[in-house]
Design an enzyme around this catalytic site. Sequence first.
Site, PDB file in Angstrom:
ATOM      1  N   GLN A 168      20.081  76.776 -54.572  1.00  0.00           N
ATOM      2  CA  GLN A 168      21.060  76.139 -53.684  1.00  0.00           C
ATOM      3  C   GLN A 168      22.196  75.472 -54.450  1.00  0.00           C
ATOM      4  O   GLN A 168      23.087  74.874 -53.857  1.00  0.00           O
ATOM      5  CB  GLN A 168      20.388  75.147 -52.729  1.00  0.00           C
ATOM      6  CG  GLN A 168      19.861  73.884 -53.381  1.00  0.00           C
ATOM      7  CD  GLN A 168      19.004  73.086 -52.419  1.00  0.00           C
ATOM      8  OE1 GLN A 168      17.908  73.494 -52.049  1.00  0.00           O
ATOM      9  NE2 GLN A 168      19.508  71.937 -51.991  1.00  0.00           N
ATOM     10  N   HIS A 196      14.712  58.721 -48.645  1.00  0.00           N
ATOM     11  CA  HIS A 196      13.559  59.635 -48.635  1.00  0.00           C
ATOM     12  C   HIS A 196      12.339  58.949 -48.019  1.00  0.00           C
ATOM     13  O   HIS A 196      11.589  59.550 -47.264  1.00  0.00           O
ATOM     14  CB  HIS A 196      13.195  60.071 -50.066  1.00  0.00           C
ATOM     15  CG  HIS A 196      14.251  60.874 -50.765  1.00  0.00           C
ATOM     16  ND1 HIS A 196      14.964  60.400 -51.836  1.00  0.00           N
ATOM     17  CD2 HIS A 196      14.694  62.137 -50.564  1.00  0.00           C
ATOM     18  CE1 HIS A 196      15.803  61.312 -52.264  1.00  0.00           C
ATOM     19  NE2 HIS A 196      15.663  62.387 -51.516  1.00  0.00           N
TER      20      HIS A 196
HETATM   21  P1  AMP Z   1      17.311  65.605 -51.225  1.00  0.00           P
HETATM   22  O1  AMP Z   1      16.247  65.138 -52.146  1.00  0.00           O
HETATM   23  O2  AMP Z   1      18.659  65.005 -51.478  1.00  0.00           O
HETATM   24  O3  AMP Z   1      17.329  67.101 -51.061  1.00  0.00           O
HETATM   25  O4  AMP Z   1      16.906  65.044 -49.797  1.00  0.00           O
HETATM   26  C1  AMP Z   1      15.653  65.310 -49.232  1.00  0.00           C
HETATM   27  C2  AMP Z   1      15.678  64.894 -47.789  1.00  0.00           C
HETATM   28  O5  AMP Z   1      15.988  63.503 -47.694  1.00  0.00           O
HETATM   29  C3  AMP Z   1      16.751  65.635 -46.974  1.00  0.00           C
HETATM   30  O6  AMP Z   1      16.244  65.967 -45.705  1.00  0.00           O
HETATM   31  C4  AMP Z   1      17.862  64.623 -46.891  1.00  0.00           C
HETATM   32  O7  AMP Z   1      18.688  64.786 -45.754  1.00  0.00           O
HETATM   33  C5  AMP Z   1      17.077  63.334 -46.808  1.00  0.00           C
HETATM   34  N1  AMP Z   1      17.906  62.203 -47.234  1.00  0.00           N
HETATM   35  C6  AMP Z   1      18.633  62.087 -48.365  1.00  0.00           C
HETATM   36  N2  AMP Z   1      19.322  60.940 -48.376  1.00  0.00           N
HETATM   37  C7  AMP Z   1      19.020  60.291 -47.219  1.00  0.00           C
HETATM   38  C8  AMP Z   1      19.418  59.047 -46.637  1.00  0.00           C
HETATM   39  N3  AMP Z   1      20.285  58.236 -47.230  1.00  0.00           N
HETATM   40  N4  AMP Z   1      18.895  58.712 -45.432  1.00  0.00           N
HETATM   41  C9  AMP Z   1      18.008  59.542 -44.800  1.00  0.00           C
HETATM   42  N5  AMP Z   1      17.609  60.724 -45.299  1.00  0.00           N
HETATM   43  C10 AMP Z   1      18.109  61.104 -46.491  1.00  0.00           C
END
Ligand code: AMP
Length: 309
Positions: free
Chosen positions: A84, A60
Amino acid sequence: MPRQSIFHWQFNICSKSKVRGLSLKVFKTKKEVLKYSRKSAAKGKSIGLVPTMGFLHDGHISLVKMAKKKSDRVIVSIFVNPTQFGDPSDLEKYPRNMEADLAMLKAAKVNAVFAPEIDEVYDKEAQTIVETTKLSRIMMGKIRPGHFRGVSTIVTKLFNICQPDLAFFGEKDYQQLQVIKRMVKDLDMPIKIVGVPTMREKDGLAMSSRNVRLTKANRKAATVLSRSLFEVEKICANQNMTTTKLDKIIRQIISKEPKAEIKGVDIKDAESLGTVKGIVKQPVVAMLAVQFGDIMLIDQRVFTPKIAL
Ligand code: AMP
């Protein structure tokens, strides 16, 4: 700072939207964040939005860093979006830690956080949805029906609420990134979507908020995802391959790990996510969804075949 005092100043941030001496603003209402965004626009400041579901990690933060580079002010939203999630127990067990999240975002010097409650976001009588009709039905859309409808709808709402000029999404959720890009194009949303590469742990596992829920044995087993992706990338760079062959190789590697249960493997054109026929001649993306115990992990890798190098 001792843990106790971290908790205290974090609690202060949570309870007030703006604390004197602290530059991190935490908004709980749509009205507050919209006002902030409009004020920023009036001053000629561009806004970068990083939508998240919290329980933040370095993946993040890499989005935040990119957002800081490309925009004048950065808003991070923290909202575990119920629409979702298909499985109510997955939603309930989703890890949360607002205090730690705010500490990380303050350290990363973001300007504002939007952390609303569910009732603030969704009207009880709401009946409007946003859906990309084709992209949302392949791969993860099949595994989790309705998932991308929930994603597109909340992201549209966050765009309307926060009014960003740019929005940042991880390539880890590759299909989600393509869905959002399609949606923005189709609905003429004046927002630039920026994809950010996947951050990995030292052993290759893609960082994810869900990783903390893995047992020790499953955490070890989960490295099979990235191993299989790196392996096919190497093979594809040295030999002419079809997606059917690549798919078979990935499944063979993952099947050797007894704790892994394959939910989906899909290799598609990296841009359109369309089917690739015959020898692969263009960049493709391999997308994986694999279950370990009651946790499903996803990973992806974009690679270019030998013939196109
Ligand atoms: P989430 O909180 O899992 O919904 O993720 C929020 C954002 O962070 C989304 O755009 C994800 O694709 C991105 N994200 C989650 N894990 C990673 C990672 N390991 N590397 C880069 N971006 C990430």
